[in-house]
Design an enzyme around this catalytic site. Structure first.
Site, short mmCIF file in Angstrom:
data_model
loop_
_atom_site.label_atom_id
_atom_site.label_comp_id
_atom_site.label_asym_id
_atom_site.label_seq_id
_atom_site.Cartn_x
_atom_site.Cartn_y
_atom_site.Cartn_z
N HIS A 118 3.76 -41.00 -1.04
CA HIS A 118 4.52 -40.87 0.21
C HIS A 118 5.36 -42.14 0.34
CE1 HIS A 118 5.04 -40.90 4.62
NE2 HIS A 118 4.74 -39.62 4.61
N ASP A 193 -4.31 -44.76 -0.51
CA ASP A 193 -3.72 -44.13 0.67
C ASP A 193 -4.53 -42.87 0.97
OD1 ASP A 193 -2.32 -42.53 2.40
OD2 ASP A 193 -0.40 -42.69 1.36
N GLN A 196 -4.17 -38.22 3.64
CA GLN A 196 -4.43 -36.78 3.50
C GLN A 196 -5.86 -36.46 3.09
OE1 GLN A 196 -2.37 -34.33 4.34
NE2 GLN A 196 -0.60 -35.63 4.76
N LYS A 219 -4.02 -37.33 11.70
CA LYS A 219 -4.16 -36.32 10.65
C LYS A 219 -5.61 -35.81 10.56
CE LYS A 219 -0.31 -38.00 7.90
NZ LYS A 219 0.78 -37.05 8.13
N CYS A 357 8.83 -36.87 2.83
CA CYS A 357 8.72 -38.33 2.63
C CYS A 357 8.25 -38.64 1.21
CB CYS A 357 7.79 -38.98 3.65
SG CYS A 357 8.36 -38.83 5.32
C1 LIG Z 1 -0.09 -39.26 1.96
C2 LIG Z 1 0.48 -39.88 3.18
N1 LIG Z 1 0.53 -41.21 3.27
C3 LIG Z 1 1.00 -41.84 4.36
C4 LIG Z 1 1.47 -41.12 5.42
C5 LIG Z 1 2.00 -41.85 6.61
O1 LIG Z 1 1.16 -41.64 7.70
P1 LIG Z 1 1.59 -42.11 9.15
O2 LIG Z 1 2.93 -41.50 9.41
O3 LIG Z 1 0.52 -41.57 10.04
O4 LIG Z 1 1.64 -43.59 9.14
C6 LIG Z 1 1.46 -39.72 5.37
C7 LIG Z 1 2.01 -38.92 6.47
O5 LIG Z 1 2.44 -37.82 6.29
C8 LIG Z 1 0.95 -39.09 4.22
O6 LIG Z 1 0.90 -37.77 4.11
#
Ligand SMILES: Cc1ncc(COP(=O)(O)O)c(C=O)c1O
Length: 399
Positions: A118, A193, A196, A219, A357
């Site tokens: 992401h 990270d 998800q 999430k 993203c």
């Molecule tokens: C895999 C992953 N990492 C990071 C993020 C970023 O999360 P946040 O927007 O809650 O900071 C997302 C959000 O869609 C994501 O799917």
């Protein structure tokens, strides 16, 4: 267990028709207990924390700090000092990039990420690489949406590996344990990270042995505006603060400042108190349902969706990973995903379209955008049938 009844959003109808929400990878819906916990905080014990000495302020502080204990056991961390509240995964990763990366990464060091990150686990590392003259390398992704020989990209120059646990586009669950173990052999540290994965899989940071783990409350049925950074205490101790201000200090004079102990050294200013409390309720709710139930429902829905969707004429489904979470990204020949989403929206079916993203991953698959359906524990097989009929109807109009 009738879980749907716990979610006012899921139960609503629009023009007498049910709403089909298939965008939980973007954000999940909230059970009533989470909504109530926010309302209770604001109605009954709204006060700032860590400062007031009246009873209500002490209650706010103790409810807030109790969530830190719940997060500690939810991800099986060693020590509550290792749990830092942030506003989300993005901020958690940026904290590490700024406070660890800019201090410890030197010119010529290698930072290793993957092609499926992401943007929030890509851009901070591009910035660190630029600031420190380090080299940013990528573990490639194959057509199945799996990492290609990830361990072979880790070498003596690797200083940090930052890897997505579960892809928000392909659903791929990556072999983070193997990556961590190899990275540690060369003295590199690893950030996972977990934005998800945390909503779907039991997370055990001790067993995984990651150095940092980041996730977002929204999430996993919690509120927006709250996330977590887990970090090993000995590493956090060595890092500079991220933000300066109230709460993160021990003493301030005109000339000097000393910092608070962990975790507060990284929590400058008034935190998102209500949201942290809401995250605590979300964790309680997940524990009550059981992550095994959540995981099984995700598997059931994904298997069914993949089987039914693969019969749709002209469909391309991106990735076919062995180990996957409940996300299906796809395009249909001669149909723009934005048009598809708009026509589904007219049928009250919510899916995500765009680059998710993850533009480098889109480039890898030779596309600029895709449609994505993602599922959570409150979704049903019937809703997937509605999605399939909805897609067929939309395609018949668009083609
Ligand atoms: C895999 C992953 N990492 C990071 C993020 C970023 O999360 P946040 O927007 O809650 O900071 C997302 C959000 O869609 C994501 O799917």
């Amino acid at each position: 267990m009738d879980i749907c009844k716990d979610f006012p959003f899921i139960n609503q109808t629009i023009d007498g028709k049910p709403l089909v929400y298939l965008d939980s990878a973007a954000t999940t819906q909230k059970p009533q207990v989470v909504i109530d916990s926010l309302s209770e905080y604001y109605s009954v014990y709204n006060a700032n924390i860590h400062r007031g000495i009246y009873q209500i302020a002490e209650k706010a502080t103790s409810e807030f700090e109790a969530v830190r204990d719940r997060v500690t056991s939810f991800i099986n961390a060693n020590n509550r000092a290792e749990i830092i509240f942030t506003k989300g995964t993005t901020e958690s990763i940026n904290l590490v990039a700024y406070s660890w990366g800019r201090k410890f990464i030197k010119p010529g060091d290698e930072i290793l990420i993957t092609e499926m990150e992401h943007h929030s686990n890509n851009v901070p590392w591009q910035l660190v690489a630029q600031a420190t003259s380090a080299i940013l390398n990528y573990i490639p992704v194959n057509d199945d949406g799996e990492l290609v020989n990830p361990l072979s990209y880790i070498n003596e120059k690797t200083k940090l590996v930052a890897v997505i646990h579960q892809s928000n586009v392909l659903g791929t669950v990556n072999p983070v344990e193997e990556i961590i173990s190899r990275a540690h052999e060369v003295g590199a540290i690893v950030l996972v990270d977990g934005a998800q994965s945390t909503p779907h899989l039991p997370i055990d940071v001790l067993d995984m042995d990651c150095d940092f783990f980041a996730f977002s409350g929204h999430k996993m049925m919690g509120p927006t505006g709250v996330g977590v950074l887990y970090g090993k205490k000995e590493i956090l101790d060595e890092m500079n603060p991220f933000l300066g201000g109230g709460e993160m200090i021990k003493e301030v004079s005109m000339e000097a400042v000393s910092f608070n102990e962990l975790p507060w050294k990284f929590e400058a200013g008034t935190p998102n108190i209500a949201q942290v409390i809401g995250l605590g309720s979300a964790i309680d709710y997940i524990n009550e349902i059981g992550l095994n139930v959540i995981h099984e429902q995700g598997e059931l829905l994904t298997e069914y969706a993949l089987e039914k969707m693969s019969d749709i004429s002209g469909i391309s489904i991106y990735g076919n990973p062995q180990d996957r979470g409940p996300v299906v990204s796809f395009n249909i020949a001669e149909v723009h995903p934005h048009d598809l989403a708009q026509l589904l929206d007219q049928q009250h079916i919510c899916i995500r379209v765009g680059h998710h993203c993850a533009q480098p991953l889109m480039t890898k698959f030779g596309i600029t955008s895709s449609a994505r359906a993602s599922f959570y524990v409150y979704n049903t097989i019937e809703e997937i049938d509605v999605l399939i009929q909805g897609i067929e109807k939309a395609v018949s109009i668009l083609k």
